[in-house]
Design a protein around this motif. Structure first.
Motif, PDB file in Angstrom:
ATOM      1  N   LEU A  17       4.474   7.110  -9.433  1.00 58.82           N
ATOM      2  CA  LEU A  17       5.824   6.524  -8.997  1.00 58.82           C
ATOM      3  C   LEU A  17       6.173   5.910 -10.331  1.00 58.82           C
ATOM      4  N   LEU A  18       5.655   4.992 -10.971  1.00 58.26           N
ATOM      5  CA  LEU A  18       5.732   4.235 -12.263  1.00 58.26           C
ATOM      6  C   LEU A  18       6.288   5.123 -13.301  1.00 58.26           C
ATOM      7  N   LYS A  19       5.860   6.150 -13.425  1.00 62.63           N
ATOM      8  CA  LYS A  19       6.146   7.025 -14.598  1.00 62.63           C
ATOM      9  C   LYS A  19       7.534   7.701 -14.196  1.00 62.63           C
ATOM     10  N   GLN A  20       7.666   8.005 -13.136  1.00 62.08           N
ATOM     11  CA  GLN A  20       8.963   8.770 -12.445  1.00 62.08           C
ATOM     12  C   GLN A  20      10.319   7.701 -12.775  1.00 62.08           C
ATOM     13  N   GLU A  21       9.656   6.408 -12.752  1.00 59.95           N
ATOM     14  CA  GLU A  21      10.897   5.573 -12.566  1.00 59.95           C
ATOM     15  C   GLU A  21      11.351   4.979 -14.097  1.00 59.95           C
ATOM     16  N   SER A  22      10.230   4.889 -15.164  1.00 56.52           N
ATOM     17  CA  SER A  22      10.557   4.480 -16.272  1.00 56.52           C
ATOM     18  C   SER A  22       9.190   4.201 -17.063  1.00 56.52           C
ATOM     19  N   GLU A  23       9.448   4.025 -18.408  1.00 60.50           N
ATOM     20  CA  GLU A  23       8.133   3.691 -19.000  1.00 60.50           C
ATOM     21  C   GLU A  23       8.292   2.437 -19.875  1.00 60.50           C
ATOM     22  N   LYS A  24       9.100   1.579 -19.215  1.00 57.13           N
ATOM     23  CA  LYS A  24       9.594   0.102 -19.837  1.00 57.13           C
ATOM     24  C   LYS A  24       8.337  -0.686 -19.628  1.00 57.13           C
ATOM     25  N   ASN A  25       7.943  -1.519 -20.784  1.00 60.49           N
ATOM     26  CA  ASN A  25       7.120  -2.453 -20.689  1.00 60.49           C
ATOM     27  C   ASN A  25       7.303  -3.519 -19.470  1.00 60.49           C
ATOM     28  N   GLY A  26       6.419  -3.723 -18.578  1.00 56.85           N
ATOM     29  CA  GLY A  26       6.611  -4.882 -17.405  1.00 56.85           C
ATOM     30  C   GLY A  26       7.125  -4.266 -16.134  1.00 56.85           C
ATOM     31  N   LEU A  27       7.495  -2.921 -15.985  1.00 57.34           N
ATOM     32  CA  LEU A  27       7.663  -2.502 -14.759  1.00 57.34           C
ATOM     33  C   LEU A  27       6.472  -2.111 -14.073  1.00 57.34           C
ATOM     34  N   PHE A  28       6.744  -2.871 -12.735  1.00 53.14           N
ATOM     35  CA  PHE A  28       5.521  -2.977 -11.868  1.00 53.14           C
ATOM     36  C   PHE A  28       5.665  -2.565 -10.295  1.00 53.14           C
ATOM     37  N   LEU A  29       4.515  -2.546  -9.678  1.00 50.08           N
ATOM     38  CA  LEU A  29       4.691  -2.530  -8.097  1.00 50.08           C
ATOM     39  C   LEU A  29       3.270  -3.105  -7.815  1.00 50.08           C
ATOM     40  N   VAL A  30       3.424  -3.575  -6.252  1.00 52.93           N
ATOM     41  CA  VAL A  30       2.085  -3.915  -5.803  1.00 52.93           C
ATOM     42  C   VAL A  30       1.655  -3.298  -4.514  1.00 52.93           C
ATOM     43  N   ARG A  31       0.399  -2.786  -4.356  1.00 55.22           N
ATOM     44  CA  ARG A  31      -0.073  -1.942  -3.368  1.00 55.22           C
ATOM     45  C   ARG A  31      -1.464  -2.677  -2.761  1.00 55.22           C
ATOM     46  N   ASP A  32      -1.855  -1.927  -1.756  1.00 54.84           N
ATOM     47  CA  ASP A  32      -2.884  -2.427  -0.967  1.00 54.84           C
ATOM     48  C   ASP A  32      -4.085  -1.841  -1.727  1.00 54.84           C
ATOM     49  N   SER A  33      -5.359  -2.934  -1.954  1.00 59.64           N
ATOM     50  CA  SER A  33      -6.501  -2.314  -2.625  1.00 59.64           C
ATOM     51  C   SER A  33      -7.172  -1.602  -1.475  1.00 59.64           C
ATOM     52  N   ILE A  34      -7.574  -0.384  -2.095  1.00 56.51           N
ATOM     53  CA  ILE A  34      -8.309   0.764  -1.381  1.00 56.51           C
ATOM     54  C   ILE A  34      -9.868   0.199  -1.293  1.00 56.51           C
ATOM     55  N   SER A  35     -10.450  -0.226  -2.214  1.00 61.44           N
ATOM     56  CA  SER A  35     -11.770  -0.495  -2.294  1.00 61.44           C
ATOM     57  C   SER A  35     -12.181  -1.954  -1.769  1.00 61.44           C
ATOM     58  N   SER A  36     -11.129  -2.784  -1.480  1.00 62.33           N
ATOM     59  CA  SER A  36     -11.773  -4.117  -0.896  1.00 62.33           C
ATOM     60  C   SER A  36     -10.482  -4.494  -0.144  1.00 62.33           C
ATOM     61  N   ILE A  37     -10.841  -4.343   1.485  1.00 64.74           N
ATOM     62  CA  ILE A  37      -9.928  -4.502   2.538  1.00 64.74           C
ATOM     63  C   ILE A  37      -9.126  -6.025   2.222  1.00 64.74           C
ATOM     64  N   GLY A  38      -8.067  -6.225   2.495  1.00 61.05           N
ATOM     65  CA  GLY A  38      -7.239  -7.741   2.257  1.00 61.05           C
ATOM     66  C   GLY A  38      -6.745  -7.954   0.976  1.00 61.05           C
ATOM     67  N   ASP A  39      -7.478  -7.293  -0.038  1.00 62.45           N
ATOM     68  CA  ASP A  39      -7.032  -7.517  -1.609  1.00 62.45           C
ATOM     69  C   ASP A  39      -5.862  -6.754  -1.743  1.00 62.45           C
ATOM     70  N   TYR A  40      -5.162  -6.932  -2.925  1.00 60.90           N
ATOM     71  CA  TYR A  40      -4.063  -6.067  -3.307  1.00 60.90           C
ATOM     72  C   TYR A  40      -4.126  -5.642  -4.807  1.00 60.90           C
ATOM     73  N   VAL A  41      -3.408  -4.891  -5.390  1.00 59.99           N
ATOM     74  CA  VAL A  41      -3.659  -4.446  -6.883  1.00 59.99           C
ATOM     75  C   VAL A  41      -2.090  -4.497  -7.389  1.00 59.99           C
ATOM     76  N   LEU A  42      -2.009  -5.068  -8.691  1.00 58.16           N
ATOM     77  CA  LEU A  42      -0.685  -5.032  -9.282  1.00 58.16           C
ATOM     78  C   LEU A  42      -0.954  -3.911 -10.454  1.00 58.16           C
ATOM     79  N   SER A  43       0.064  -2.880 -10.513  1.00 60.59           N
ATOM     80  CA  SER A  43       0.088  -1.732 -11.356  1.00 60.59           C
ATOM     81  C   SER A  43       1.424  -2.181 -12.258  1.00 60.59           C
ATOM     82  N   VAL A  44       1.111  -2.184 -13.685  1.00 61.73           N
ATOM     83  CA  VAL A  44       2.244  -2.403 -14.345  1.00 61.73           C
ATOM     84  C   VAL A  44       1.947  -1.601 -15.711  1.00 61.73           C
ATOM     85  N   ILE A  45       3.120  -1.204 -16.240  1.00 60.40           N
ATOM     86  CA  ILE A  45       3.282  -0.373 -17.571  1.00 60.40           C
ATOM     87  C   ILE A  45       3.369  -1.269 -18.851  1.00 60.40           C
ATOM     88  N   TYR A  46       2.414  -0.880 -19.731  1.00 59.72           N
ATOM     89  CA  TYR A  46       2.309  -1.828 -20.819  1.00 59.72           C
ATOM     90  C   TYR A  46       2.026  -0.623 -22.187  1.00 59.72           C
TER      91      TYR A  46
END
Length: 727
Positions: free
Chosen positions: A23-52
């Motif tokens: 999803l991030l690659k389809q959008e752009s390869e610009k530094n700082g582009l991000f999204l937040v999603r649920d953590s699959i491995s730790s219920i209740g936690d989240y993951v910040l995915s960001v291009i750099y």
């Protein structure tokens, strides 16, 4: 893509790592582009995915405790997932050199319970207006109950601030989370306590599961601090009844009682300061291991059970402190149990508690900073018995006094239960047949059909004691105490049980518990007189505010001495004289009980010579007893001194948490128990005479009777004890 900082539609829910990268690659390869999603491995936690630098980095966002506190790599904790993302949108070079969050892939807003701030909506307005009809209608439309307004408050916060129990109850029925904090750092329970709504407090805790130890974000104050500071004494009583500890600490280590006193709420402060905690239902024998290394402890837990909440308590030689070792999520946590200057125990920033038992019971009820509650105690492995008699050398004795720990734990305290009205005939519950050699003219042998069992009132290692009734031959029904061996002890302890009954059958004295009769069973039953106030040890630990040491303690001491003098005349030694084995018929009548270790001297002897060891109460024993197995009335006098010391400390354990062998070493070096704070000098002098190393230097029980019935140090109590026919 969206650049607005105040727009928080960067959340993408349950998105896998691979899908996030696509999803991030389809959008752009610009530094700082991000999204937040649920953590699959730790219920209740989240993951910040960001291009750099044309690569995608993934940062785990960890949720802390039960509320919306989050951090990346434990760096800074933020209240609200939205606040965390806003920080990294406005602060460069924190995640890595040159990186700042800029644009994001459009998604949805994060869950309401993860955010600090939101917008006021119809649910908030209906709650403030007290309209249950509108609130119920909104909740039926799947309106999230935990959505927050501009101040971070949910509908539960608003209902608690107003004391609207009818609306709060409906919110709880729709699974509203009552433990969320608002932007000011308060939970709904904090507000109910601030605004003096006792019924709201009860509703939040009992139906909503509100955490009574929830801390304010900045000050660390729990709800009890809020109530005490304002003098809301009814709220204080309600919280205590709901198992809130009475001595929690804020970030300045201030307790609720101190805040109440600072604000001139004296009645509230004194109630908290003088509150006597109930005897715990847990016992050290189930989880305390004495000296044990960290690796040993962890190995022992692994061998016992690898369930979350498995634990034990041990003494660390390295730290010279007791340590709680806890297993959770394939890891071990070790918490030092500290003691403050007043002797109260605590873990980290947790509440001040009375004893190790209270520590374990508190953290069994709530996490309060631990990763989970204590659930599965690891019992200590059986240890080799204490050698029959010590042959240790006797070094030159000194004149030191032992500082005793303020622990309320006792190796031999029976477990006590609340009274219940369960009148179950013994013939239906315990036994199917009666093999008594019954004699109609001898009421010492009692048929089971004449006994009815009631509530369990005490339980020891080998036997249980029940309240019950006994129908006598003349038709009179009397209340009794019924003592029976545990089924697993029926073979190994039958001889001791019968020996105790044999001793008690010979005794007839108003300062000795009376044996009414025996039922040979099976199972064996001992029927004794019922003493309403129970164990003296339990009574003094739970009713210290009702006791006048210059009155009750001296009467009880005189009566114990008088009962022991009676045993002496009958050439008997008790061998287990201690506060736990003194029962109270009333505030003016104490009686000696538990004759399981009692023995006769034997003709022509001045003492009883033990032929074998066993589980002896060494901390109550005289030197000649633990060294050579010699028991006499003078060794009972030593135990009498320890029993009186227990009285004046209101139930502290002799020598604190030291082992019996460690206490013996101190005694051999000339040390003795320290003078209790409430003990007059002349009474302590009597104790020290009872603890003379040579038996011949100790007073007789006749002398002790005279001392305590004519106490010239404070008052003449001879007339007082005469009221119960002591002299």
């Amino acid at each position: 893509m969206n650049k607005k900082v105040d727009d928080i539609s960067w959340y993408h829910g349950k998105l896998s790592r691979e899908d996030a990268e696509d999803l991030l690659k389809q959008e752009s390869e610009k530094n700082g582009l991000f999204l937040v999603r649920d953590s699959i491995s730790s219920i209740g936690d989240y993951v910040l995915s960001v291009i750099y630098n044309k690569e995608i980095n993934h940062y785990q966002i960890r949720r802390h405790v039960e509320d919306a506190f989050f951090s990346i790599d434990e760096r800074i904790k933020f209240h609200g997932l939205d606040v965390l993302i806003e920080y990294y949108q406005s602060t460069p070079n924190v995640l890595c050199e040159g990186l700042i969050l800029t644009e994001y892939v459009k998604g949805s807003q994060p869950p309401h319970d993860s955010r600090l701030l939101g917008r006021t909506n119809l649910l908030h307005r209906a709650t403030l207006g007290g309209s249950l009809e509108v609130v119920s209608a909104l909740l039926k439309t799947d309106k999230p109950p935990d959505v927050k307004d501009q101040e971070g408050r949910t509908a539960a916060h608003l209902a608690s601030m107003k004391g609207y129990d009818h609306i709060l109850e409906r919110l709880i029925q729709c699974d509203a989370n009552v433990n969320l904090r608002d932007s000011a750092g308060y939970t709904p329970l904090h507000y109910a306590c601030q605004n003096n709504f006792p019924s709201t407090v009860k509703l939040l805790v009992q139906q909503g599961g509100a955490n009574v130890q929830a801390r304010h974000t900045d000050s660390g104050r729990v709800p009890l601090h809020e109530a005490a500071e304002r003098g809301h004494i009814d709220i204080v009583r309600e919280l205590i009844s709901l198992s809130a500890p009475t001595r929690p600490r804020n970030k300045d280590d201030a307790t609720p009682a101190q805040l109440a006193r600072m604000n001139n709420h004296i009645e509230c402060a004194e109630m908290l300061e003088n509150y006597k905690h109930r005897v715990t239902r847990t016992e050290k024998s189930k989880w305390y291991h004495g000296t044990l290394g960290r690796q040993e402890a962890e190995t022992m837990i692994k061998e016992y059970a690898t369930k979350n909440g498995t634990f034990l308590v041990r003494f660390s030689e390295r730290n010279k402190e007791n340590v709680l070792t806890l297993y959770y999520d394939e890891d071990f946590y070790n918490y030092i149990i500290n003691a403050n200057k007043d002797g109260f125990l605590y873990i980290d920033d947790g509440p001040y508690l009375d004893s190790l038992e209270h520590i374990v019971e508190h953290y069994s009820l709530m996490q309060d900073g631990l990763p989970t509650v204590l659930q599965y105690p690891v019992p200590p492995k059986p240890k080799p018995p204490v050698p029959e008699f010590s042959t240790m050398p006797r070094p030159k004795r000194k004149n030191k006094i032992v500082e005793s720990e303020p622990s309320k734990s006792h190796d031999y305290i029976p477990k006590c239960y609340p009274s219940q009205s369960q009148n179950i005939p013994l013939t239906c519950d315990i036994i199917a047949s009666n093999n008594n050699n019954y004699n109609e003219k001898d009421e010492r042998y009692i048929p089971l059909e004449r006994l009815t069992r009631g509530a369990l009132i005490g339980e020891g290692e080998f036997a249980s004691v029940y309240e019950g009734t006994y129908l006598k031959n003349n038709g009179q029904m009397i209340k009794v105490a019924i003592k029976t061996l545990h089924p697993e002890q029926m073979q190994s302890s039958k001889g001791e049980f019968l020996r105790e009954a044999e001793v008690m059958m010979k005794l007839d004295h108003h300062c000795v518990v009376k044996l009414i009769g025996l039922s040979e069973g099976p199972p064996l039953l001992m029927v004794q007189e019922l003493l309403p106030l129970g164990s003296m040890l339990q009574y003094i630990t739970t009713n210290s505010d009702r006791i006048n040491p210059n009155y009750e303690f001296k009467i009880w001491a005189a009566q114990i001495a008088y009962g022991m003098q009676y045993l002496e005349k009958n050439e008997l030694v008790h061998r287990d004289l201690a506060a736990r084995n003194i029962l109270l018929a009333s505030k003016n009548q104490a009686k000696i009980s538990d004759f399981g270790l009692s023995r006769a001297f034997g003709q022509g002897h001045q003492y009883y010579q033990a032929k074998e060891g066993g589980k002896w109460p060494l901390k109550w024993y005289a030197p000649e007893s633990y060294n050579y197995g010699q028991f006499s009335n003078k060794s009972d006098v030593w135990s009498f001194g320890v029993t009186i010391w227990e009285m004046y400390t209101f139930g502290q354990t002799p020598y604190g948490d030291l082992k019996g062998s460690e206490a013996i070493k101190l005694i051999e070096e000339g040390e003795r128990l320290k003078q209790p704070e409430s003990c007059p000098d002349h009474i302590y002098d009597i104790m020290k005479r009872c603890w003379e190393y040579k038996a011949t230097g100790r007073p007789s029980f006749q002398e002790l009777v005279d001392i305590f019935t004519t106490d010239s140090g404070y008052m003449n109590i001879k007339d007082l004890v005469a009221e119960v026919n002591l002299v």
